[in-house]
Every structure is written in C-alpha cells, then in structure tokens.
Motif scaffolding. Structure first.
Motif: not given
Length: 863
Positions: A405-410, A439-446
């Motif tokens: 959930r933290d900021e970070g690169g690909l 599942c929770e992560f891909i809700e906001d995955c860039e």
C-alpha cells in the motif's frame, strides 16, 4: 603546476551542467580554432572538453568528422601548456577509434614517450598504445620495455596497463615483456606492483602450469603492495576452485595467512575469498571472526563489506553466520541504511521463528526511509522467510500487504507481488489470505503488467479455493474499469472459473456474453472463444485451451511461422511442435543488492541465426529443441570442439563449435568426418572454410533419423580433419605454401532418448491424465540400479529420461512422474517408483503412449 589551479571565480560558480544542450556541428566548427597562432590554451581546453563530453554521452561522429577533428587536435602538439597537452592525449585516444590515418601521429607520441617531461610521458604511452596496430608494435617494443622498468611510477604504471590492454590483441609480443613485468612486481610503489602482477597473470591466463608457478612463488615472497596481494589472493582462490585435490591446500593456507595482514583491504579480500569458495572448507571461523570485527568498525565501508559478505555466506553456511547475530542486530540502527538493510535481511535468513515478530517491528521503523532498491532486498528476504517458516504466513503476508500500500515504483511493487504469489503457491494455508491481499491491491493498481500477472494468478488459484465466487467480483470489476490489456486478462481469468467450477458456469457465460460487446478486439475475441469452448462441454478441449494452455517461445514461434509460410504455406501449422517458453527460476540464494542479471534467453534462440547457414534447414519444419553443448575435447588441448544437437522431427543437425588455440597456425577446409550408426543418413556437410586463432566457428552435419525409433539410439565416432597453414603469430598472415593435411580425434558421443523428447514434470492433473491413458499401450519393467542412494538414483533416472529435477517426489520411496513429447509429436507418460532394496536400489518403470514402440523406447533408455 600553476596551470592546475582553479580561479576563485570558478570555485564559487556552482551553476548547473555547463555542457548541456551542446550542438555537435557547432563544436566541430569551433575545432578549427586549433589552427590559429598563437594558441589560447584555456579556450582550446574548453573546446576539447566539449568534444570529450559529446563522445562520452554516446554521440556518434562520422569517419570524416572524426578525422577532421583528430587532425585539428594534433596541431596543438606545438603548445607547451601542460593541461592542454594532457587533453590532447585524451582526445587522440577517443577519436582514434573513429578517425582514419591516425598512425601519422605515432612519431610525435613516440617523441613525447621518450622525452624528459614526465607529465607527458605516461599520457603519451597510453595514447600511443591505443592507436598502434600489431604491425607497428615491433617499432615501439624497445621503448615499452624501458618504460615498464622506468623509475617514475606513473610512467611504469602507464606502460604496464597499456601492455595489459595489448595482451588481448598481441599476446605473443607482450609475453616477451615478462622479465620486465617480473621486475615491476617487486617495485616499492603499490600501483606499479599491482599492475605488473596483473600483466604477468594476463600473459599466463591460457597456461595453467605457468600460473601455478607464479602464484606458488609469489605466495612465499613478501609483496609490499596491498593491491597486488589482493590480486594474488584472487588468483590463488581461482586455482583452488579449479583443483579439487589436496594440491590446492597450500593456496588455502596462503589465503588464511592473509587474514592476519596489517592492511584491512587484504584482510577483507582473504575473508571474501574463503567465504565464496565453492570448495567446502573445514573451518570458516577465522574468516567469520574477521567479518564480525568489520561489522563493529567505525568505518562505514568496512561495516558494509562485513554485512554484505556475511549475507553471501548465509546461503551456504547459515549456522556460521548465526554466531554474529548480536553484531548484526547492532547494525539495524546504523545511519547507513545500506548496512542496516543487509543486517536485517541476514538476520531474517538466520534467525529463529521466535525472533520473526521482533525483527518485523524493527524493519517497520526504517523501511520507509530507504530507497526502492533496498526495499526490494528486504522483500526478497521476507519471501524466503515465508518458505522457511510457513506457520508465520499470517504476519508475513500482512507486513507485505502493508508495504504494497506504500508508495513505490513498478519494480518494488512487482517484488512484493511476487513474494505474495510465491506464498500462495507454496503454502496452501496462506492461499486465502494472499489472494485477498492481491484482490485488494488490484483495485488501485496503476501498473498494467502487474495487474495482468495478478489476474492470471487469480484465474489459476481462485477456482481451487474454498469460496471461488468471492473473487469473481474483483476480476469482473477490471473488465468494467480498466484498460484493454487488463480487461483481456480479466476475461481469461473469468473463463478459468467457468472451466473448473461447473456450479459457476451459467453465471460465467453471462459475464463472457457481456464481454463480447467490448470495444477492444482482443477482449471480444477472447470472450467469444472461451464461450464457444465452454459451450461444447468437451473436457479435453477445455483443458487444452483454457486450463493448461501451452505457451510457445514467442521468438521461435515467429521464426517457425515465417519458415512455414515460405516453404509449406498450404499445409496446417503445428504449434505444438514449437518449444515451450521456459519458466524462469526465481529462486535466489544470496541476500544482497546485486547487479541486475540479463534476461534469460532460450538456447534455441541463441543458435537460430547460425543454423540458417545450413542449406535446406528451413524445409525441416520447426526446431524441436537444442540440446545443451557437450565437450568433445579436453579444455586445455590445442583444438577445442564442443557439440550441439539441434533436433527436428525427422532430422538432427550436429553443430561442432571449434576453437583454434594456436596463434601460429591457421586451419583451412575444416570439417568433421563422422561415422554414424548404420541406419542414419548423412544429408549435408557444411565445412568451416577457415579457423583462425581464438575465433570460434562451426562445422555442421545434417543427418536423417532412421525410420524405426529404436535405431535412432547409438554412438557416433568422429574426428576433426583440416589443412594446417603456418602463420606469423603477431599479424596472422599465413606463410607462403599450400599447407599440409592433418586430423584430430574427438570423443565419441551418443544420441539418446533424452535428446529426442521435450519433457516436463507432472502437472496437478497428472493422475487424471495417467488414468485416461489406461487404454494406450503400456511398457513396464523392473530394474536394479547401480546407485546405493535413492536420491542419486532418482536424479540419474531424470537425466536419462530428460526430465527436470522437480519431477521427483516422495521421501522413503521416490516417485518420478513426467510427461514428454517425442520429436514426432507423439506423447508419452512416464512413472517410475524407486525404493531401496536388499541388494541396492530397485526401480519399477512404466510408460504409456499411443505408440507402443515409443513406450518401449523409454524403457530402453534406462535399460
């Protein structure tokens, strides 16, 4: 020396890069200023700096531009300004690689090289050796020998380093400077001694006996230079690696003796060498003690070196590192976060299960302060913990999810996702937890690529979970909200649920029908395809095109399609004949920040262009596989030959890679005379027209397989035949005359079953596939194996059958299960049970295939 001093105004100027946005054309026009008289040294230095900056930024000059700039630069030899002259030497070195007729400045450089101005001599030597070709080296050999033993250390080092560079192009000439290099090893100057030893080792790199003598002699003498001693330690460690006998013991003792040297550099080099030796040492305690002391040093560089080397040791000897736990814990609060990261990851790899929670709290206190590069190191260490302590999966998965959930690169987010994916795949108890976090992560995955990978995992693992329907909502949300590639991946994931869970099939069909109206072609095509396949209800069709889809290597698939269109456009194309994409091994043994390794490339891709030299090769159909090379000569012989077998459906192309290690000979009309087993037919021989010194080239033999499978097994006898032409070792120009014919015997080699099949370990549905093949012809036999250990026996069986090591399962009784496709496309299932018996190890082997002769052939490979 006043020329080296900067003005106060320059020191105060702290602006940006003064060389940004330079224009090549303008700078080359400025170089015309070099022709003016008198020369302004300051302005010329500035122009030369611009030229060097452009070249080092990758700017390409045409040959004419480089030549004009080069000759303009040579006009500056008339200047007496020290700074300008040194810049001239640098420009000559850089431009000589692109310009023409650079040899014309040889006399000027030779004059400076032998002059009385020491500031010019060293730079002139480096420039001269960079532009001089092999034909001109003879003229400066006397000057080089004098420079190597010069009293000025800068001159001597410049000559030694230049000789080291020349040793790759003119090795025989540089070997004649060995006596001068030996004298330089005993120099009082540390760098001269180091460079002299480097040159002496380089001239002996192809002569092991000479290297052994050099290391043995120097290890008994007292070398003053710590740099030279570090290089000597590396040479000794290399000899230890190459020699498994007791003869290497003196080198180990020498390295251990260096642990007590007064120089910290030498001590660390010795400890590093001991830790990284592949040969198992009885006592690592002295090296570990040294590294432990480094961890408590006041110098950040030594703390980093100690922590990093202990991290490397963790992979092989975790118990030895465990003794340093207290010192490593002290480094967790180190102000240098690189040191702290290595300390934490090492503790994670060596700590007990009870200490995991405490270490996690310590990591969370500083993980936000470090860069993505070091965060990735921490993530990989936690990933290893997931495998080591499966009961801690709840805490570890929660910690990884928090980092996600933290900021970070690909790259950082991909490392965390990989760790959670590995946790899901390896630990059944963690599957629900890991999938929920993803599942929770891909809700906001860039990141599109990351979302596609997670969707693929959900499609593969979701249907096997206790509540598969809970994941469909997350997947279908991607169809509604995301970009085209993510929507296409989501459609494939949804189809997996319909294929594996019949109770969900009606709802899945509705969702796929909606996707058939999508704006993206790829999404619509996938939805229509999967809906049509699911409508059939054919289990085999669903398995082959939805559940277990073979992924061919994209590069080889493209080449096979191109060849098929050119040669047989009217025939159907068999995609199953294209080698599958290899699964990359993501396991890592070393806990440290390392240089990124290049992407793995399939061996078939590496040799595809070389195979095009064989006439008619494109008419044989797709390449089934390329077998990894085997040596047909000893590594230290005058001619080195190794063999690659390129397997096609009905043919085999034998590629003999040859290297001529004799600099005074050129081999012409090189070919291999081969005596294959009786039923093989030699179709084409492609000889090598010329084999020059140290440049590999290949001879090709194209053979047709026998029609009967059993006749394809056999031993091949071969020898290398060629015409020898003597030549000048310095120039490579052959002597007049026709030469003489000669031959060289090669080791016999075999073509076995493992060469002719593409095998893989059993999949999860292997039992069902074995039962479905019950009606196929089956070959069964029992064998007594020569091995006494069932582990070794199982590995030997995998080697004979061409199966990977992960095909082995079981503890007391080993079972080898695998699936293979013969070069003709016929499938075969293999099951072997290996158990210890009263007289050794016995194996019960069974093979099932639609072709009975293929099943019997599998048994013949072991028998």
């Amino acid at each position: 020396m006043s020329a080296f001093k900067r003005d106060k105004k320059e020191e105060e100027d702290t602006g940006g890069n003064p060389y940004q946005n330079l224009d090549k054309t303008i700078i080359l026009q400025e170089s015309r200023y070099f022709n003016e008289t008198p020369v302004n040294p300051r302005k010329c230095c500035h122009i030369l700096s611009k030229i060097l900056y452009l070249l080092n930024q990758g700017e390409k000059l045409t040959t004419q531009e480089a030549t004009d700039a080069f000759f303009a630069t040579t006009k500056l030899f008339q200047s007496k300004d020290v700074m300008l002259r040194r810049m001239v030497y640098l420009c000559i070195k850089e431009l000589s690689k692109m310009a023409q007729d650079v040899i014309i400045v040889t006399s000027s450089l030779t004059k400076d090289m032998t002059g009385k101005e020491d500031l010019y001599r060293a730079a002139a030597i480096r420039a001269l050796c960079s532009i001089t070709d092999n034909t001109m080296l003879q003229a400066i050999e006397r000057y080089m020998k004098q420079a190597i033993v010069d009293k000025n250390p800068a001159v001597s080092s410049a000559a030694l380093v230049s000789a080291l560079h020349l040793s790759s192009t003119a090795p025989d000439l540089v070997k004649r400077w060995a006596n001068e290099a030996q004298e330089g090893i005993n120099s009082d100057n540390a760098m001269v001694s180091y460079h002299a030893l480097g040159l002496a080792a380089a001239t002996r790199r192809n002569d092991k006996l000479s290297t052994v003598k050099l290391v043995t002699r120097l290890s008994k003498s007292s070398i003053k230079s710590p740099y030279a001693l570090c290089l000597l330690i590396r040479l000794a460690a290399q000899l230890v690696e190459e020699d498994d006998s007791e003869a290497s013991q003196p080198y180990i003792e020498f390295i251990e003796c260096c642990l007590r040297h007064k120089s910290e550099m030498v001590i660390y080099e010795a400890a590093h060498a001991i830790v990284n030796l592949r040969k198992a040492l009885r006592d690592l305690a002295p090296a570990v003690s040294v590294l432990q002391l480094f961890c408590g040093s006041s110098k950040a560089s030594l703390r980093l070196a100690g922590a990093r080397t202990l991290a490397r040791l963790t992979a092989k000897h975790p118990t030895a590192v465990a003794a340093c736990a207290v010192d490593l814990e002290n480094l967790i609060s180190d102000p240098n976060r690189s040191v702290a990261t290595l300390a934490v990851t090492t503790l994670l790899a060596t700590g007990a299960e009870s200490s995991i929670d405490r270490l996690m709290k310590q990591i969370s206190s500083f993980v936000s302060e470090i860069s993505d590069e070091f965060k990735i190191v921490v993530v990989k260490a936690i990933r290893r913990l997931c495998t080591k302590f499966p009961r801690k999966h709840q805490a570890l998965a929660s910690f990884l999810a928090g980092m996600l959930r933290d900021e970070g690169g690909l790259e950082y987010k991909a490392a965390i996702a990989d760790a959670i994916i590995a946790l899901v795949e390896e630990n059944p108890d963690a599957k629900e937890t890991g999938l929920a976090h993803l599942c929770e992560f891909i809700e906001d995955c860039e990141h599109t690529t990351l979302a596609v990978r997670i969707l693929h995992l959900l499609g593969r693992e979701g249907p096997k979970s206790r509540q598969p329907s809970r994941y469909i909502r997350f997947i279908y949300n991607r169809v509604i909200l995301e970009s085209g590639p993510v929507r296409a991946a989501a459609v494939s994931a949804v189809a997996q649920f319909g294929a594996q869970r019949p109770e969900l099939l009606p709802n899945i069909k509705v969702l796929l029908s909606r996707c058939e109206l999508d704006d993206e072609d790829e999404v619509r095509d996938r939805a229509i395809l999967y809906n049509a396949i699911l409508e059939t209800g054919d289990e085999q069709l669903i398995n082959d095109y939805i559940i277990n889809v073979q992924k061919p290597n994209p590069v080889l698939l493209e080449r096979a399609l191109r060849d098929h269109i050119e040669v047989r456009p009217t025939e159907p194309f068999d995609i199953m004949a294209v080698p599958a994409e290899e699964v990359k091994d993501t396991s890592e043994d070393i806990v440290e920040v390392e240089v990124r390794k290049p992407a793995k490339v399939a061996i078939e891709e590496i040799y595809a262009e070389q195979l095009a030299r064989v006439p008619g090769i494109e008419q044989l159909g797709p390449l089934i596989q390329t077998v990894f090379p085997i040596d047909l000569t000893e590594p230290e012989t005058e001619y080195r030959v190794r063999l690659l077998k390129h397997i096609y459906a009905g043919h085999v192309c034998l590629q003999f890679e040859c290297i001529n290690t004799l600099s005074d000979q050129i081999l012409e009309e090189v070919y291999v005379r081969c005596e294959p087993p009786q039923d093989y037919e030699i179709v084409t021989i492609v000889p090598c027209p010329k084999l020059v010194y140290d440049k590999p080239d290949s001879v090709y033999l194209l053979l047709k397989f026998p029609s009967a499978y059993f006749d394809s097994l056999g031993t091949f006898v071969s020898k290398l035949e060629f015409v020898v032409r003597d030549c000048d070792p310095n120039t490579g120009v052959p002597d007049p005359g026709e030469g003489y014919a000669d031959s060289y015997p090669l080791e016999d080699f075999e073509i076995g079953v493992c060469d002719q099949i593409r095998a893989k370990a059993a999949a999860e549905d292997w039992e069902r596939a074995w039962e479905k093949a019950e009606g196929c012809p089956e070959a069964i036999d029992t064998f007594a194996l020569p091995q006494n250990d069932i582990d070794e026996a199982a590995k030997a069986v995998c080697k004979h059958l061409g199966l990977p090591r992960n095909a082995i399962s079981g503890e007391a009784v080993k079972e080898v299960r695998g699936f293979a496709k013969f070069r003709s496309g016929a499938p075969v299932l293999v099951r072997a049970r290996i158990a210890p018996g009263s007289g050794g190890v016995t194996m019960h082997l069974a093979a099932r295939s639609p072709r009975e002769d293929l099943a019997q052939l599998i048994l013949a490979a072991v028998g």
